[in-house]
Design a protein around this motif. Structure first.
Motif, PDB file in Angstrom:
ATOM      1  N   UNK A   1       0.892  -1.206   0.181  1.00 18.13           N
ATOM      2  CA  UNK A   1       0.118   0.041  -0.191  1.00 18.13           C
ATOM      3  C   UNK A   1       0.678   1.139  -0.099  1.00 18.13           C
ATOM      4  N   UNK A   2       0.188   2.351   0.057  1.00 24.57           N
ATOM      5  CA  UNK A   2       0.969   3.612   0.061  1.00 24.57           C
ATOM      6  C   UNK A   2       0.892   4.197   1.510  1.00 24.57           C
ATOM      7  N   UNK A   3       1.749   4.612   2.147  1.00 20.23           N
ATOM      8  CA  UNK A   3       1.780   5.236   3.605  1.00 20.23           C
ATOM      9  C   UNK A   3       2.227   6.496   3.646  1.00 20.23           C
ATOM     10  N   UNK A   4       2.058   7.270   4.494  1.00 16.86           N
ATOM     11  CA  UNK A   4       2.730   8.564   4.979  1.00 16.86           C
ATOM     12  C   UNK A   4       3.153   8.472   6.321  1.00 16.86           C
ATOM     13  N   UNK A   5       4.494   8.705   6.464  1.00 23.03           N
ATOM     14  CA  UNK A   5       5.059   8.468   8.068  1.00 23.03           C
ATOM     15  C   UNK A   5       5.896   9.710   8.271  1.00 23.03           C
ATOM     16  N   UNK A   6       5.999  10.174   9.713  1.00 21.43           N
ATOM     17  CA  UNK A   6       6.879  11.030  10.284  1.00 21.43           C
ATOM     18  C   UNK A   6       7.722  10.447  11.315  1.00 21.43           C
ATOM     19  N   UNK A   7       8.859  10.082  10.762  1.00 17.80           N
ATOM     20  CA  UNK A   7       9.912   9.584  11.659  1.00 17.80           C
ATOM     21  C   UNK A   7      10.484  10.319  12.862  1.00 17.80           C
ATOM     22  N   UNK A   8      10.640  11.419  12.188  1.00 19.01           N
ATOM     23  CA  UNK A   8      11.464  12.563  12.989  1.00 19.01           C
ATOM     24  C   UNK A   8      10.496  13.703  12.912  1.00 19.01           C
ATOM     25  N   UNK A   9      10.432  14.771  13.940  1.00 21.25           N
ATOM     26  CA  UNK A   9       9.571  15.785  13.929  1.00 21.25           C
ATOM     27  C   UNK A   9       9.985  16.825  12.681  1.00 21.25           C
ATOM     28  N   UNK A  10       8.938  17.028  11.868  1.00 21.79           N
ATOM     29  CA  UNK A  10       9.358  17.931  10.588  1.00 21.79           C
ATOM     30  C   UNK A  10       9.629  16.983   9.426  1.00 21.79           C
ATOM     31  N   UNK A  11       9.963  15.747   9.545  1.00 22.20           N
ATOM     32  CA  UNK A  11      10.369  14.865   8.275  1.00 22.20           C
ATOM     33  C   UNK A  11       9.156  14.102   8.195  1.00 22.20           C
ATOM     34  N   UNK A  12       8.974  14.219   6.767  1.00 24.90           N
ATOM     35  CA  UNK A  12       7.606  13.357   6.438  1.00 24.90           C
ATOM     36  C   UNK A  12       8.088  12.431   5.232  1.00 24.90           C
ATOM     37  N   UNK A  13       7.768  11.245   5.126  1.00 26.97           N
ATOM     38  CA  UNK A  13       8.273  10.387   4.074  1.00 26.97           C
ATOM     39  C   UNK A  13       6.883   9.798   3.593  1.00 26.97           C
ATOM     40  N   UNK A  14       6.847   9.503   2.363  1.00 31.18           N
ATOM     41  CA  UNK A  14       5.977   8.815   1.616  1.00 31.18           C
ATOM     42  C   UNK A  14       6.258   7.450   1.204  1.00 31.18           C
ATOM     43  N   UNK A  15       5.760   6.333   1.711  1.00 24.90           N
ATOM     44  CA  UNK A  15       6.265   5.040   1.447  1.00 24.90           C
ATOM     45  C   UNK A  15       5.250   4.143   0.676  1.00 24.90           C
ATOM     46  N   UNK A  16       5.865   3.591  -0.632  1.00 27.15           N
ATOM     47  CA  UNK A  16       5.036   2.946  -1.238  1.00 27.15           C
ATOM     48  C   UNK A  16       5.542   1.294  -1.113  1.00 27.15           C
ATOM     49  N   UNK A  17       4.675   0.364  -0.840  1.00 28.80           N
ATOM     50  CA  UNK A  17       5.216  -0.766  -0.498  1.00 28.80           C
ATOM     51  C   UNK A  17       4.704  -1.855  -1.302  1.00 28.80           C
ATOM     52  N   UNK A  18       5.410  -2.882  -2.005  1.00 31.64           N
ATOM     53  CA  UNK A  18       5.001  -4.228  -2.669  1.00 31.64           C
ATOM     54  C   UNK A  18       6.009  -5.333  -2.631  1.00 31.64           C
ATOM     55  N   UNK A  19       5.073  -6.401  -2.756  1.00 29.75           N
ATOM     56  CA  UNK A  19       5.749  -7.766  -2.552  1.00 29.75           C
ATOM     57  C   UNK A  19       6.699  -7.980  -3.609  1.00 29.75           C
ATOM     58  N   UNK A  20       7.648  -8.844  -3.266  1.00 27.37           N
ATOM     59  CA  UNK A  20       8.776  -9.495  -4.467  1.00 27.37           C
ATOM     60  C   UNK A  20       8.711 -10.856  -4.393  1.00 27.37           C
ATOM     61  N   UNK A  21       8.714 -11.476  -5.535  1.00 25.32           N
ATOM     62  CA  UNK A  21       8.597 -12.826  -5.806  1.00 25.32           C
ATOM     63  C   UNK A  21       9.200 -13.118  -7.140  1.00 25.32           C
TER      64      UNK A  21
END
Length: 377
Positions: free
Chosen positions: A114-134
């Motif tokens: 899926x597609x996620x938004x994540x704030x690992x640190x204050x003021x730092x924002x990441x957009x993470x797209x995740x897919x399976x590998x086979x």
């Protein structure tokens, strides 16, 4: 003679058979050579086809590697056992910035595609797209990660500007409605004071009324300053001249609190601005810093420039800004001071934005606060 003749006949017959056998062998050999030639030709074509496919595969592999390694997104494939299968340059940079162990632990928290938004640190924002590998017995997860911190900052700034505009319109209307009766109150209080010349205690009450009216009027003036369109007279100024004028004005409150002021600005540091308005910017920030530090505290100012902007920072070693206030810092009527109106930094923000610049605040909420002001060169 007859026996000899029979022997010759048998010999001739055998020779004839041998000839036939040789002919059959030669024919078979010819066919075999022809078949071998055909096989050789097919093998040559097959070899050329394999070589061509290998060339294409190599070119495609190089292309994919080039796309992977030069992508602006961080791309990393992680196996089921948590080991890194492959990663590109951006992923290497991001991993180094966070620390590889922390980076991998963060990614391990995302399991479902899926597609996620994540704030690992204050003021730092990441957009993470995740897919399976086979593929070919290899299984794991592919992550495509983008740093969207700047985009988030722009979104917040746009939202704040829209909110400020609406609040400004509302405040201007309220200010005008209040200011009209204030003039009448001050006038009547002054007249009443004249009539009470023989009653000093009562006259003192009229002075308190007039003082209160003028305090309210001062607040309304700040509100109108915040709401009205700012007219700029931008020229090149020495930043040290602006700072010196502000410190001269504030020196009495700094001296009373024994605040140490460290000016690290070079004499030749210049800035493109409206000098009078920027004095208000510096004065508001330093005044807040003086309020924030304890007796004997320290305020430091530094400056610099590059081809795009001139900037200065004001840092104090006071109590810092609570995280809950950071996002509201430049909004009007937001203050932690008992006697504050919450308009100072809102006006500062508007002045800096009118110059096409930017102002940011950084604080740990405990030991320091830094304001950074930047304007285009």
């Amino acid at each position: 003679m007859a026996e000899k003749s029979d022997e010759l006949t048998v010999k001739d017959s055998r020779i004839e058979e041998l000839k036939l056998l040789m002919e059959s062998f030669n024919l078979a050999t010819t066919k075999l050579e022809d078949s071998y030639s055909v096989i050789q030709e097919e093998a040559r074509k097959l070899r050329e086809e394999v070589e061509e496919k290998n060339r294409r595969l190599s070119a495609l592999s190089n292309l994919l590697e080039g796309v992977l390694m030069n992508s602006g997104s961080a791309i990393i494939a992680i196996g089921k056992n948590g080991s890194i299968l492959t990663l590109n340059k951006e992923a290497e940079k991001m991993s180094s910035a966070f620390g590889q162990e922390k980076f991998l632990a963060m990614l391990a928290g995302f399991i479902e595609p899926g597609l996620y938004e994540h704030e690992p640190e204050r003021g730092v924002y990441l957009k993470i797209s995740l897919g399976k590998l086979s593929a070919e017995g290899i299984s794991g997860t592919v992550y495509v990660i983008d740093d969207i911190s700047d985009l988030k900052a722009l979104e917040k700034e746009k939202h704040r500007d829209e909110k400020l505009m609406l609040m400004g319109e509302m405040a201007a209307n309220i200010a005008h409605e209040i200011r009209n009766p204030l003039g009448s109150i001050e006038l009547f209080a002054s007249l009443l004071g004249r009539d009470l010349e023989d009653s000093p205690d009562k006259k003192r009450l009229t002075h308190s009324i007039i003082k209160g009216v003028r305090t309210i009027n001062s607040i309304i003036s700040n509100i109108l300053l915040f709401t009205k369109e700012i007219q700029l007279e931008i020229k090149e100024h020495f930043l040290s001249d602006i700072i010196d004028d502000v410190i001269l004005y504030l020196q009495h409150i700094m001296r009373d609190k024994e605040v140490r002021f460290i000016n690290s600005i070079g004499e030749n540091q210049k800035i493109q601005c409206d000098a009078e308005l920027f004095k208000q910017v510096v004065m508001n920030i330093i005044h807040n810093s003086v309020d924030a530090v304890k007796s004997g505290g320290e305020i430091r100012i530094e400056a610099g420039a590059d081809k795009n902007e001139s900037w200065f920072t004001i840092t104090d070693n006071g109590s810092g800004i609570e995280p809950s206030m950071t996002g509201k810092l430049f909004m009007p009527f937001q203050t932690t001071k008992a006697k504050g109106t919450g308009l100072g930094l809102a006006i500062v923000y508007k002045i800096v934005k009118a110059h096409g610049g930017n102002i940011e605040a950084d604080s740990d909420g405990k030991t320091y606060t830094t304001f950074r002001v930047a304007v285009p060169v």
